[in-house]
Write an enzyme that holds these catalytic residues in place. Sequence first.
Site, PDB file in Angstrom:
ATOM      1  N   ASP A  64       0.943  -1.084   0.074  1.00 26.00           N
ATOM      2  CA  ASP A  64       0.073   0.038   0.164  1.00 26.00           C
ATOM      3  C   ASP A  64       0.973   1.489  -0.029  1.00 26.00           C
ATOM      4  O   ASP A  64       2.152   1.012   0.206  1.00 26.00           O
ATOM      5  CB  ASP A  64      -1.042   0.040   1.235  1.00 26.00           C
ATOM      6  CG  ASP A  64      -1.750   1.204   1.361  1.00 26.00           C
ATOM      7  OD1 ASP A  64      -2.440   1.493   0.519  1.00 26.00           O
ATOM      8  OD2 ASP A  64      -1.815   1.738   2.293  1.00 26.00           O
ATOM      9  N   LEU A  65       0.312   2.264  -0.315  1.00 29.27           N
ATOM     10  CA  LEU A  65       1.323   3.657  -0.387  1.00 29.27           C
ATOM     11  C   LEU A  65       1.087   4.416   0.918  1.00 29.27           C
ATOM     12  O   LEU A  65       1.934   4.492   1.770  1.00 29.27           O
ATOM     13  CB  LEU A  65       0.972   4.388  -1.434  1.00 29.27           C
ATOM     14  CG  LEU A  65       1.666   5.590  -2.061  1.00 29.27           C
ATOM     15  CD1 LEU A  65       3.329   5.618  -1.997  1.00 29.27           C
ATOM     16  CD2 LEU A  65       1.131   6.470  -3.083  1.00 29.27           C
ATOM     17  N   ASP A  66       0.056   5.212   1.002  1.00 26.94           N
ATOM     18  CA  ASP A  66      -0.205   5.918   2.068  1.00 26.94           C
ATOM     19  C   ASP A  66      -0.184   5.369   3.394  1.00 26.94           C
ATOM     20  O   ASP A  66      -1.129   4.416   3.682  1.00 26.94           O
ATOM     21  CB  ASP A  66      -1.506   6.735   1.920  1.00 26.94           C
ATOM     22  CG  ASP A  66      -1.758   7.863   0.946  1.00 26.94           C
ATOM     23  OD1 ASP A  66      -0.641   8.016   0.410  1.00 26.94           O
ATOM     24  OD2 ASP A  66      -2.838   7.898   0.295  1.00 26.94           O
ATOM     25  N   SER A 122      -2.471   0.631  -4.483  1.00 27.76           N
ATOM     26  CA  SER A 122      -2.646   1.761  -3.648  1.00 27.76           C
ATOM     27  C   SER A 122      -4.178   2.285  -4.098  1.00 27.76           C
ATOM     28  O   SER A 122      -4.300   2.253  -5.646  1.00 27.76           O
ATOM     29  CB  SER A 122      -1.823   2.786  -3.679  1.00 27.76           C
ATOM     30  OG  SER A 122      -2.386   4.301  -3.404  1.00 27.76           O
ATOM     31  N   ALA A 123      -5.063   2.858  -3.494  1.00 29.54           N
ATOM     32  CA  ALA A 123      -6.172   3.553  -3.757  1.00 29.54           C
ATOM     33  C   ALA A 123      -6.147   4.961  -4.541  1.00 29.54           C
ATOM     34  O   ALA A 123      -6.972   5.370  -5.247  1.00 29.54           O
ATOM     35  CB  ALA A 123      -7.283   3.790  -2.797  1.00 29.54           C
ATOM     36  N   THR A 138       1.114  10.352   3.940  1.00 31.45           N
ATOM     37  CA  THR A 138       0.374  11.362   3.036  1.00 31.45           C
ATOM     38  C   THR A 138      -0.908  11.683   3.852  1.00 31.45           C
ATOM     39  O   THR A 138      -1.738  12.705   3.382  1.00 31.45           O
ATOM     40  CB  THR A 138       0.149  11.110   1.579  1.00 31.45           C
ATOM     41  OG1 THR A 138       0.038   9.757   1.482  1.00 31.45           O
ATOM     42  CG2 THR A 138       1.414  11.555   0.788  1.00 31.45           C
ATOM     43  N   GLU A 165      -0.105  -3.187   4.922  1.00 32.68           N
ATOM     44  CA  GLU A 165      -1.265  -2.441   4.799  1.00 32.68           C
ATOM     45  C   GLU A 165      -1.473  -1.546   5.975  1.00 32.68           C
ATOM     46  O   GLU A 165      -0.995  -2.186   7.174  1.00 32.68           O
ATOM     47  CB  GLU A 165      -2.430  -2.923   4.578  1.00 32.68           C
ATOM     48  CG  GLU A 165      -3.158  -2.949   3.186  1.00 32.68           C
ATOM     49  CD  GLU A 165      -3.654  -1.588   2.903  1.00 32.68           C
ATOM     50  OE1 GLU A 165      -3.716  -0.803   3.837  1.00 32.68           O
ATOM     51  OE2 GLU A 165      -4.015  -1.183   1.766  1.00 32.68           O
ATOM     52  N   ASP A 166      -1.803  -0.388   6.128  1.00 35.11           N
ATOM     53  CA  ASP A 166      -2.041   0.225   7.264  1.00 35.11           C
ATOM     54  C   ASP A 166      -3.621   0.684   7.813  1.00 35.11           C
ATOM     55  O   ASP A 166      -3.854   1.236   8.990  1.00 35.11           O
ATOM     56  CB  ASP A 166      -1.522   1.767   7.318  1.00 35.11           C
ATOM     57  CG  ASP A 166      -2.071   2.603   6.262  1.00 35.11           C
ATOM     58  OD1 ASP A 166      -2.269   2.269   5.069  1.00 35.11           O
ATOM     59  OD2 ASP A 166      -2.388   3.789   6.665  1.00 35.11           O
ATOM     60  N   LYS A 191     -10.744  -0.682  -2.199  1.00 34.48           N
ATOM     61  CA  LYS A 191     -10.764  -1.794  -1.059  1.00 34.48           C
ATOM     62  C   LYS A 191     -12.049  -1.269  -0.093  1.00 34.48           C
ATOM     63  O   LYS A 191     -12.369  -0.193  -0.047  1.00 34.48           O
ATOM     64  CB  LYS A 191      -9.404  -1.172  -0.068  1.00 34.48           C
ATOM     65  CG  LYS A 191      -8.138  -1.390  -0.987  1.00 34.48           C
ATOM     66  CD  LYS A 191      -6.952  -0.510  -0.147  1.00 34.48           C
ATOM     67  CE  LYS A 191      -5.694  -0.623  -1.157  1.00 34.48           C
ATOM     68  NZ  LYS A 191      -4.702   0.089  -0.451  1.00 34.48           N
ATOM     69  N   LYS A 202      -9.065   6.515   5.692  1.00 31.40           N
ATOM     70  CA  LYS A 202      -7.619   5.808   5.247  1.00 31.40           C
ATOM     71  C   LYS A 202      -8.094   4.751   4.474  1.00 31.40           C
ATOM     72  O   LYS A 202      -8.758   3.843   4.835  1.00 31.40           O
ATOM     73  CB  LYS A 202      -7.067   5.395   6.695  1.00 31.40           C
ATOM     74  CG  LYS A 202      -6.049   6.476   7.321  1.00 31.40           C
ATOM     75  CD  LYS A 202      -5.304   6.121   8.298  1.00 31.40           C
ATOM     76  CE  LYS A 202      -4.591   7.358   8.885  1.00 31.40           C
ATOM     77  NZ  LYS A 202      -3.688   7.071   9.844  1.00 31.40           N
TER      78      LYS A 202
HETATM   79  P1  B16 Z   1      -6.202  10.051  -3.887  1.00 31.35           P
HETATM   80  P2  B16 Z   1      -3.525   3.923  -0.240  1.00 31.35           P
HETATM   81  C1  B16 Z   1      -5.370   6.252  -0.253  1.00 31.35           C
HETATM   82  O1  B16 Z   1      -4.321   5.598  -0.496  1.00 31.35           O
HETATM   83  C2  B16 Z   1      -5.458   6.898   0.977  1.00 31.35           C
HETATM   84  O2  B16 Z   1      -5.419   6.303   2.173  1.00 31.35           O
HETATM   85  C3  B16 Z   1      -6.756   7.714   1.371  1.00 31.35           C
HETATM   86  O3  B16 Z   1      -6.814   8.383   2.195  1.00 31.35           O
HETATM   87  C4  B16 Z   1      -7.201   8.381  -0.225  1.00 31.35           C
HETATM   88  O4  B16 Z   1      -8.435   8.866  -0.030  1.00 31.35           O
HETATM   89  C5  B16 Z   1      -7.162   7.289  -1.205  1.00 31.35           C
HETATM   90  O5  B16 Z   1      -5.905   6.869  -1.479  1.00 31.35           O
HETATM   91  C6  B16 Z   1      -7.126   8.155  -2.532  1.00 31.35           C
HETATM   92  O6  B16 Z   1      -6.140   9.095  -2.775  1.00 31.35           O
HETATM   93  O7  B16 Z   1      -7.103  11.159  -3.666  1.00 31.35           O
HETATM   94  O8  B16 Z   1      -4.707  10.531  -4.048  1.00 31.35           O
HETATM   95  O9  B16 Z   1      -6.768   9.359  -5.205  1.00 31.35           O
HETATM   96  O10 B16 Z   1      -3.812   3.906   1.346  1.00 31.35           O
HETATM   97  O11 B16 Z   1      -4.454   3.050  -0.643  1.00 31.35           O
HETATM   98  O12 B16 Z   1      -2.246   3.886  -0.701  1.00 31.35           O
HETATM   99 MG    MG Z   2      -2.750   3.286   3.194  1.00 35.56          MG
END
Ligand code: B16
Ligand code: MG
Length: 218
Positions: free
Chosen positions: A8-10, A113-114, A16, A168-169, A144, A44
């Site tokens: 996962d990224l964030d 990542s989302a 972030t 994952e977090d 997710k 998240k």
């Molecule tokens: P964006 P992850 C997610 O990333 C974030 O945890 C989540 O808070 C955010 O809304 C989502 O990405 C979408 O991000 O607005 O940059 O498309 O944890 O799946 O890496």
């Molecule tokens: Mg995350």
Amino acid sequence: MIKGLLFDLDGVIVDTAKYHFLAWKSLCDQLGFKFDLADNELLKGVSRIRSFNIILELNNQKMSEEEVEKYCTLKNELYLKYINNLTEDEILPGVREFMADARKRNYGIALGSASKNSRLILDKLHLTDMFDVIIDGNKVSNAKPDPEVFTKGAEELGLKAEECVVFEDSVAGIVAAHNGNMKAIGVTNPEVTDYCDYYIKSFLNLNIDVLMRKVEGE
Ligand code: B16
Ligand code: MG
């Protein structure tokens, strides 16, 4: 045997979430909506559109699809102001070293990542080259806890689900890994300890062989 690592990224590679919070908070202030750090926890791992819909629900508000889209675009513009200043110093402790070690040992590495901003974020962190495969919010239609982001990652690595492990977090991300028949290692967020198969506080000084033995239950 584990052959692929899906990150996962964030919250796993970089924090972030704090910038997502500042951007949503600024939008909510403009709209006169309530939004605090506890509310931010609910977002998240959740897609941008779903995040705004959660904010609307928390504030007992309804909007048309067009308005939702408009405000999500505005939130992203606010978020990108922070992301444009992101530097390698913000990579979470031990991540780069752990990934470099995994590459040396021939693990396949994918992003799951989302975020639709993942390419920009990885470029800013100078981490793009670490990944064999990048699956993000631009490549999947189901967010997710649907497993799509991870099953696609495994597929593109040429591996079976049971040969991959997810870092994952978020609870949504751990449930997504499990929905895809993958084990999940919880990272940085103690709130996920009850959901994940194994928990690590950080990647700092983490030995990949020891970790994989624990995850594979040897
Ligand atoms: P964006 P992850 C997610 O990333 C974030 O945890 C989540 O808070 C955010 O809304 C989502 O990405 C979408 O991000 O607005 O940059 O498309 O944890 O799946 O890496
Ligand atoms: Mg995350």
